[in-house]
Motif scaffolding. Structure first.
Motif, PDB file in Angstrom:
ATOM      1  N   ARG A 116       6.926   9.195  -6.739  1.00  0.00           N
ATOM      2  CA  ARG A 116       5.983   9.362  -7.849  1.00  0.00           C
ATOM      3  C   ARG A 116       5.216   8.069  -8.102  1.00  0.00           C
ATOM      4  O   ARG A 116       3.984   8.085  -8.283  1.00  0.00           O
ATOM      5  CB  ARG A 116       6.739   9.762  -9.121  1.00  0.00           C
ATOM      6  CG  ARG A 116       5.855   9.856 -10.368  1.00  0.00           C
ATOM      7  CD  ARG A 116       6.666  10.096 -11.624  1.00  0.00           C
ATOM      8  NE  ARG A 116       7.625   9.034 -11.887  1.00  0.00           N
ATOM      9  CZ  ARG A 116       7.297   7.863 -12.427  1.00  0.00           C
ATOM     10  NH1 ARG A 116       6.032   7.587 -12.730  1.00  0.00           N
ATOM     11  NH2 ARG A 116       8.224   6.957 -12.648  1.00  0.00           N
ATOM     12  N   ILE A 117       5.909   6.951  -8.072  1.00  0.00           N
ATOM     13  CA  ILE A 117       5.277   5.656  -8.332  1.00  0.00           C
ATOM     14  C   ILE A 117       4.328   5.292  -7.193  1.00  0.00           C
ATOM     15  O   ILE A 117       3.218   4.783  -7.423  1.00  0.00           O
ATOM     16  CB  ILE A 117       6.350   4.573  -8.524  1.00  0.00           C
ATOM     17  CG1 ILE A 117       7.179   4.893  -9.780  1.00  0.00           C
ATOM     18  CG2 ILE A 117       5.723   3.187  -8.633  1.00  0.00           C
ATOM     19  CD1 ILE A 117       8.501   4.176  -9.848  1.00  0.00           C
ATOM     20  N   TYR A 140       0.330   4.478  -7.443  1.00  0.00           N
ATOM     21  CA  TYR A 140      -0.317   3.309  -6.840  1.00  0.00           C
ATOM     22  C   TYR A 140      -1.505   3.742  -5.964  1.00  0.00           C
ATOM     23  O   TYR A 140      -2.603   3.201  -6.059  1.00  0.00           O
ATOM     24  CB  TYR A 140       0.676   2.546  -5.980  1.00  0.00           C
ATOM     25  CG  TYR A 140       1.361   1.381  -6.653  1.00  0.00           C
ATOM     26  CD1 TYR A 140       0.630   0.413  -7.349  1.00  0.00           C
ATOM     27  CD2 TYR A 140       2.739   1.207  -6.566  1.00  0.00           C
ATOM     28  CE1 TYR A 140       1.267  -0.667  -7.946  1.00  0.00           C
ATOM     29  CE2 TYR A 140       3.379   0.137  -7.152  1.00  0.00           C
ATOM     30  CZ  TYR A 140       2.641  -0.801  -7.846  1.00  0.00           C
ATOM     31  OH  TYR A 140       3.266  -1.870  -8.440  1.00  0.00           O
ATOM     32  N   SER A 141      -1.253   4.709  -5.093  1.00  0.00           N
ATOM     33  CA  SER A 141      -2.288   5.142  -4.152  1.00  0.00           C
ATOM     34  C   SER A 141      -3.503   5.682  -4.889  1.00  0.00           C
ATOM     35  O   SER A 141      -4.654   5.436  -4.493  1.00  0.00           O
ATOM     36  CB  SER A 141      -1.724   6.199  -3.197  1.00  0.00           C
ATOM     37  OG  SER A 141      -0.703   5.651  -2.370  1.00  0.00           O
ATOM     38  N   ASP A 163       3.128   0.302 -16.264  1.00  0.00           N
ATOM     39  CA  ASP A 163       3.506  -0.797 -15.368  1.00  0.00           C
ATOM     40  C   ASP A 163       2.622  -0.804 -14.123  1.00  0.00           C
ATOM     41  O   ASP A 163       2.149  -1.857 -13.689  1.00  0.00           O
ATOM     42  CB  ASP A 163       4.977  -0.670 -14.947  1.00  0.00           C
ATOM     43  CG  ASP A 163       5.948  -0.880 -16.094  1.00  0.00           C
ATOM     44  OD1 ASP A 163       5.604  -1.637 -17.024  1.00  0.00           O
ATOM     45  OD2 ASP A 163       7.031  -0.278 -16.063  1.00  0.00           O
ATOM     46  N   VAL A 164       2.415   0.381 -13.550  1.00  0.00           N
ATOM     47  CA  VAL A 164       1.571   0.489 -12.356  1.00  0.00           C
ATOM     48  C   VAL A 164       0.151   0.044 -12.681  1.00  0.00           C
ATOM     49  O   VAL A 164      -0.480  -0.703 -11.915  1.00  0.00           O
ATOM     50  CB  VAL A 164       1.573   1.924 -11.802  1.00  0.00           C
ATOM     51  CG1 VAL A 164       0.578   2.064 -10.651  1.00  0.00           C
ATOM     52  CG2 VAL A 164       2.973   2.313 -11.331  1.00  0.00           C
ATOM     53  N   VAL A 176      -1.876  -3.091 -10.870  1.00  0.00           N
ATOM     54  CA  VAL A 176      -3.151  -2.882 -10.178  1.00  0.00           C
ATOM     55  C   VAL A 176      -4.252  -3.715 -10.824  1.00  0.00           C
ATOM     56  O   VAL A 176      -5.045  -4.368 -10.124  1.00  0.00           O
ATOM     57  CB  VAL A 176      -3.528  -1.386 -10.173  1.00  0.00           C
ATOM     58  CG1 VAL A 176      -4.945  -1.187  -9.628  1.00  0.00           C
ATOM     59  CG2 VAL A 176      -2.537  -0.600  -9.340  1.00  0.00           C
ATOM     60  N   SER A 177      -4.319  -3.715 -12.134  1.00  0.00           N
ATOM     61  CA  SER A 177      -5.366  -4.507 -12.810  1.00  0.00           C
ATOM     62  C   SER A 177      -5.169  -5.990 -12.572  1.00  0.00           C
ATOM     63  O   SER A 177      -6.135  -6.759 -12.420  1.00  0.00           O
ATOM     64  CB  SER A 177      -5.378  -4.200 -14.317  1.00  0.00           C
ATOM     65  OG  SER A 177      -4.141  -4.583 -14.931  1.00  0.00           O
ATOM     66  N   THR A 178      -3.905  -6.413 -12.511  1.00  0.00           N
ATOM     67  CA  THR A 178      -3.601  -7.810 -12.219  1.00  0.00           C
ATOM     68  C   THR A 178      -3.986  -8.169 -10.803  1.00  0.00           C
ATOM     69  O   THR A 178      -4.496  -9.270 -10.534  1.00  0.00           O
ATOM     70  CB  THR A 178      -2.109  -8.096 -12.475  1.00  0.00           C
ATOM     71  OG1 THR A 178      -1.767  -7.749 -13.811  1.00  0.00           O
ATOM     72  CG2 THR A 178      -1.784  -9.571 -12.256  1.00  0.00           C
ATOM     73  N   LEU A 179      -3.752  -7.254  -9.873  1.00  0.00           N
ATOM     74  CA  LEU A 179      -4.146  -7.479  -8.485  1.00  0.00           C
ATOM     75  C   LEU A 179      -5.663  -7.610  -8.360  1.00  0.00           C
ATOM     76  O   LEU A 179      -6.159  -8.498  -7.662  1.00  0.00           O
ATOM     77  CB  LEU A 179      -3.649  -6.327  -7.613  1.00  0.00           C
ATOM     78  CG  LEU A 179      -4.049  -6.365  -6.128  1.00  0.00           C
ATOM     79  CD1 LEU A 179      -3.476  -7.604  -5.440  1.00  0.00           C
ATOM     80  CD2 LEU A 179      -3.583  -5.089  -5.413  1.00  0.00           C
ATOM     81  N   VAL A 180      -6.388  -6.754  -9.064  1.00  0.00           N
ATOM     82  CA  VAL A 180      -7.850  -6.818  -9.042  1.00  0.00           C
ATOM     83  C   VAL A 180      -8.329  -8.171  -9.574  1.00  0.00           C
ATOM     84  O   VAL A 180      -9.223  -8.814  -9.006  1.00  0.00           O
ATOM     85  CB  VAL A 180      -8.460  -5.668  -9.877  1.00  0.00           C
ATOM     86  CG1 VAL A 180      -9.966  -5.861 -10.024  1.00  0.00           C
ATOM     87  CG2 VAL A 180      -8.147  -4.336  -9.234  1.00  0.00           C
TER      88      VAL A 180
END
Length: 244
Positions: A131-132, A136-137, A230-231, A235-239
């Motif tokens: 599910r997680i 992410y995808s 959390d996901v 993702v926003s942190t990665l961006v």
């Protein structure tokens, strides 16, 4: 299946490195089967702390061969002909023999008890990880400069790791550092043994794809307790890290 064809042709035993694969599945002859059935002669699993299922450390072998089963049980306990469990439970005195050189590869009872409970929880753990990974995808599909993993047809991953590829020119170490400063742990997707000091002089061939994977791939956090929030944060942190 292709490896089995080659192994059978040449009379070679096929041993499956299933260290990270507990709970993963493969479509085999039209039906879904768990990795580790095994399809070769032996499958090897790891129970290291960062694996999907853990006992603290150690691992497990599975085999459908009675001969290999007997041999492995012998080797794991000093080559002892009778296990201590059988000997202690016997109503007659039993003198064990050491018929060949063996080792002390036994799992402790406490580790085994932890493992049994982990096995009971494995289906819900795999469901949560899938599910997680899907979350992410979905979110990363809208992010340029990052390529997520692909699950090939006929395979179902346990998603022990969720690895993404950074765009060309993106500094891997800097991205990982920026993630860390914002409270998100990451690690490189793969480490190349031939780049390590003891093996550098042994390299004989170009391993460009392996090196590219080491330099451009990172693993994002994924654990069963992760929420959608959390996901989103990862993702926003990665961006933001890619933009820095």
């Amino acid at each position: 299946a292709a490896l089995l064809t080659v192994a059978d042709k040449h009379g070679l035993p096929l041993i499956e490195d299933a260290a990270c694969a507990v709970g993963s599945e493969i479509r085999w002859n039209g039906s879904w089967q768990r990795i580790g059935r095994p399809h070769g002669v032996i499958a090897c699993f790891s129970f290291h702390p960062r694996k999907v299922m853990t006992t603290g450390d150690g691992g497990m072998l599975t085999t459908s061969s009675a001969d290999y089963d007997a041999q492995l049980r012998l080797l794991r306990q000093h080559g002892m002909s009778v296990s201590d469990r059988v000997r202690h439970g016997a109503h007659e005195v039993i003198f064990e023999e050491h018929t060949e050189i063996g080792f002390n590869y036994r799992m402790t009872d406490i580790q085994a008890a932890v493992g049994r409970e982990q096995l009971r929880r494995l289906p819900e753990i795999i469901t949560a990880r899938r599910r997680i990974a899907a979350a992410y995808s979905s979110r990363l599909s809208e992010v340029s400069g990052v390529r997520g993993p692909i699950e090939p047809d006929g395979m179902r991953s346990n998603w022990q790791s969720y690895t993404v590829e950074l765009q060309t020119g993106c500094d891997q170490r800097n991205v990982m550092q920026q993630l860390l400063l914002r409270g998100v742990a990451s690690r490189r997707g793969v480490m190349c043994a031939h780049r390590e000091i003891p093996y550098r002089t042994m390299q004989r061939h170009s391993l460009a794809e392996s090196e590219r994977a080491q330099d451009r791939f990172i693993i994002l956090p994924l654990y069963p307790q992760m929420t959608d929030d959390d996901v989103d944060y990862v993702v926003s942190t990665l961006v933001a890290a890619i933009s820095d």
